[in-house]
Design a protein around this motif. Structure first.
Motif, PDB file in Angstrom:
ATOM      1  N   PRO A 115       0.813  -1.238   0.000  1.00  0.00           N
ATOM      2  CA  PRO A 115       0.000   0.000   0.000  1.00  0.00           C
ATOM      3  C   PRO A 115       0.837   1.273   0.000  1.00  0.00           C
ATOM      4  O   PRO A 115       0.480   2.258  -0.656  1.00  0.00           O
ATOM      5  CB  PRO A 115      -0.817  -0.142   1.290  1.00  0.00           C
ATOM      6  N   LYS A 116       1.965   1.298   0.719  1.00  0.00           N
ATOM      7  CA  LYS A 116       2.807   2.500   0.755  1.00  0.00           C
ATOM      8  C   LYS A 116       3.321   2.838  -0.641  1.00  0.00           C
ATOM      9  O   LYS A 116       3.392   4.009  -1.028  1.00  0.00           O
ATOM     10  CB  LYS A 116       3.986   2.279   1.712  1.00  0.00           C
ATOM     11  N   GLN A 118       1.846   1.833  -3.512  1.00  0.00           N
ATOM     12  CA  GLN A 118       0.689   2.238  -4.322  1.00  0.00           C
ATOM     13  C   GLN A 118       0.389   3.720  -4.119  1.00  0.00           C
ATOM     14  O   GLN A 118       0.063   4.442  -5.067  1.00  0.00           O
ATOM     15  CB  GLN A 118      -0.535   1.413  -3.925  1.00  0.00           C
ATOM     16  N   SER A 119       0.516   4.186  -2.878  1.00  0.00           N
ATOM     17  CA  SER A 119       0.160   5.574  -2.584  1.00  0.00           C
ATOM     18  C   SER A 119       1.129   6.565  -3.215  1.00  0.00           C
ATOM     19  O   SER A 119       0.816   7.750  -3.321  1.00  0.00           O
ATOM     20  CB  SER A 119       0.109   5.801  -1.072  1.00  0.00           C
ATOM     21  N   LEU A 122      -0.539   8.505  -5.938  1.00  0.00           N
ATOM     22  CA  LEU A 122      -1.726   9.334  -5.715  1.00  0.00           C
ATOM     23  C   LEU A 122      -1.535  10.762  -6.221  1.00  0.00           C
ATOM     24  O   LEU A 122      -2.369  11.291  -6.962  1.00  0.00           O
ATOM     25  CB  LEU A 122      -2.077   9.354  -4.224  1.00  0.00           C
ATOM     26  N   GLU A 123      -0.461  11.416  -5.809  1.00  0.00           N
ATOM     27  CA  GLU A 123      -0.236  12.805  -6.218  1.00  0.00           C
ATOM     28  C   GLU A 123      -0.049  12.899  -7.731  1.00  0.00           C
ATOM     29  O   GLU A 123      -0.576  13.815  -8.370  1.00  0.00           O
ATOM     30  CB  GLU A 123       0.994  13.379  -5.504  1.00  0.00           C
ATOM     31  N   PRO A 161      -6.808   0.826  -1.932  1.00  0.00           N
ATOM     32  CA  PRO A 161      -7.707   1.605  -1.072  1.00  0.00           C
ATOM     33  C   PRO A 161      -8.676   2.417  -1.915  1.00  0.00           C
ATOM     34  O   PRO A 161      -8.421   2.700  -3.104  1.00  0.00           O
ATOM     35  CB  PRO A 161      -6.746   2.506  -0.292  1.00  0.00           C
ATOM     36  N   SER A 163      -9.325   5.510  -1.896  1.00  0.00           N
ATOM     37  CA  SER A 163      -8.764   6.753  -2.428  1.00  0.00           C
ATOM     38  C   SER A 163      -7.974   6.506  -3.704  1.00  0.00           C
ATOM     39  O   SER A 163      -7.964   7.342  -4.616  1.00  0.00           O
ATOM     40  CB  SER A 163      -7.854   7.397  -1.371  1.00  0.00           C
ATOM     41  N   GLN A 164      -7.323   5.354  -3.796  1.00  0.00           N
ATOM     42  CA  GLN A 164      -6.576   5.011  -5.009  1.00  0.00           C
ATOM     43  C   GLN A 164      -7.536   4.646  -6.140  1.00  0.00           C
ATOM     44  O   GLN A 164      -7.371   5.096  -7.285  1.00  0.00           O
ATOM     45  CB  GLN A 164      -5.644   3.843  -4.724  1.00  0.00           C
ATOM     46  N   ARG A 167      -9.044   7.472  -8.064  1.00  0.00           N
ATOM     47  CA  ARG A 167      -8.186   8.176  -9.024  1.00  0.00           C
ATOM     48  C   ARG A 167      -8.319   7.611 -10.428  1.00  0.00           C
ATOM     49  O   ARG A 167      -7.907   8.249 -11.391  1.00  0.00           O
ATOM     50  CB  ARG A 167      -6.724   8.090  -8.591  1.00  0.00           C
TER      51      ARG A 167
END
Length: 313
Positions: A115-116, A118-119, A122-123, A161, A163-164, A167
């Motif tokens: 997950p770290k 994957q995030s 995000l930006e 997640p 939030s992902q 996107r």
């Protein structure tokens, strides 16, 4: 040379569907609509059905700079964004760009990354920029992420997640090829080598021109806006859902409906454009209540389409 900005885009779709990815025309169209709408695409299906092949074919046909990440459990965020290394000759740190600094980024099997990691995307996906070691870098335009994902029931996967998932503009599967095509593949083997020989079918300028035409020329009437709003609110009020479609999801539905109308040669959106994109844009954004997690999100959306009559335009 024609002035119609649709023609280069249609050429990409027709060439890939007729010669390289037979039976995948719907997935190709959704990928192009995602690109035209400035969003990102998530391909979800079981391994071995051509998710990566589709992404590679698009990369070659679009002629854009291309980066690829093979996601694994030990992939680090810096493997995506880049990192600074010490240059002994110049006696200073030098930033080395990662694969995210390409127009088209293929994140293969994204849910095998932690997950770290994957995030880290995000930006980049939301703002088309990355911040590394306190410094912000702009990404090239256009920028699109095409990610592939194996079913979460498989070993070694980490669910994306919410939030992902939000996107991603569109999520679609690939499905099995038609019988005749699958028999040909069995006889001749993988088409991956042929994919690598695809020459660019559209230029960056033609792609940006098509995007501009969609923004400037395809109209979204008040009645269609009201229709989209009703479909979105219906998900928020559904008793089996914990969370429905967000405002970002509603904007995504409107943008992709415009792209669908553009490819059909219209300068205005009709209800059929919205209905065609309702499931690919919205299904992955729904959050089911814990007691309803076995339900099919697409079935819920289909029921909402039936309950909300189309407006007369």
């Amino acid at each position: 040379m024609s002035n119609d900005p649709r023609l280069p885009v249609l050429n990409v779709i027709d060439t890939l569907a007729d010669h390289y990815l037979k039976g995948k025309v719907q997935a190709i169209k959704l990928a192009m609509m995602s690109l035209l709408s400035g969003g990102h695409l998530l391909l979800e299906d079981i391994p071995g059905l051509g998710k990566t092949t589709l992404a590679l074919a698009l990369a070659h046909a679009l002629g854009l700079s291309f980066g690829r990440i093979q996601c694994t459990s030990d992939l680090l965020p810096s493997d995506i964004t880049g990192l600074s290394i010490y240059d002994r000759n110049e006696n200073q740190f030098k930033f080395i760009e990662g694969p995210v600094f390409n127009n088209l980024l293929l994140a293969d099997e994204i849910n095998r990354a932690m997950p770290k990691t994957q995030s880290a995307l995000l930006e980049a996906m939301e703002e088309h920029r990355v911040t590394i070691e306190g410094k912000t870098y702009r990404l090239p335009d256009p920028f699109i992420v095409i990610a592939t994902q194996n079913p979460v029931e498989q070993v070694g996967t980490y669910p994306l997640p919410e939030s992902q998932l939000d996107r991603f503009l569109i999520t679609t599967g690939i499905g099995y090829p038609p019988e005749s095509m699958e028999k040909t593949i069995i006889q001749t083997g993988s088409i991956r080598e042929g994919i690598r020989e695809i020459k660019p079918l559209i230029t960056r300028e033609e792609l940006l021109r098509a995007r501009q035409a969609i923004r400037d020329e395809v109209q979204l009437s008040d009645k269609i806006t009201e229709y989209i709003y009703r479909l979105v609110v219906a998900t928020r009020e559904h008793p089996m859902l914990m969370a429905g479609i967000s405002t970002r999801g509603a904007i995504s539905l409107a943008d992709t409906a415009r792209s669908h109308a553009f490819l059909a040669g219209r300068d205005h959106v009709i209800p059929e454009d919205v209905k065609a994109l309702y499931l690919p844009v919205c299904a992955h954004r729904l959050i089911l209540r814990p007691e309803n997690e076995t339900l099919d999100r697409k079935e819920i959306l289909l029921s909402l389409l039936d309950e909300n009559p189309v407006p007369l335009v």
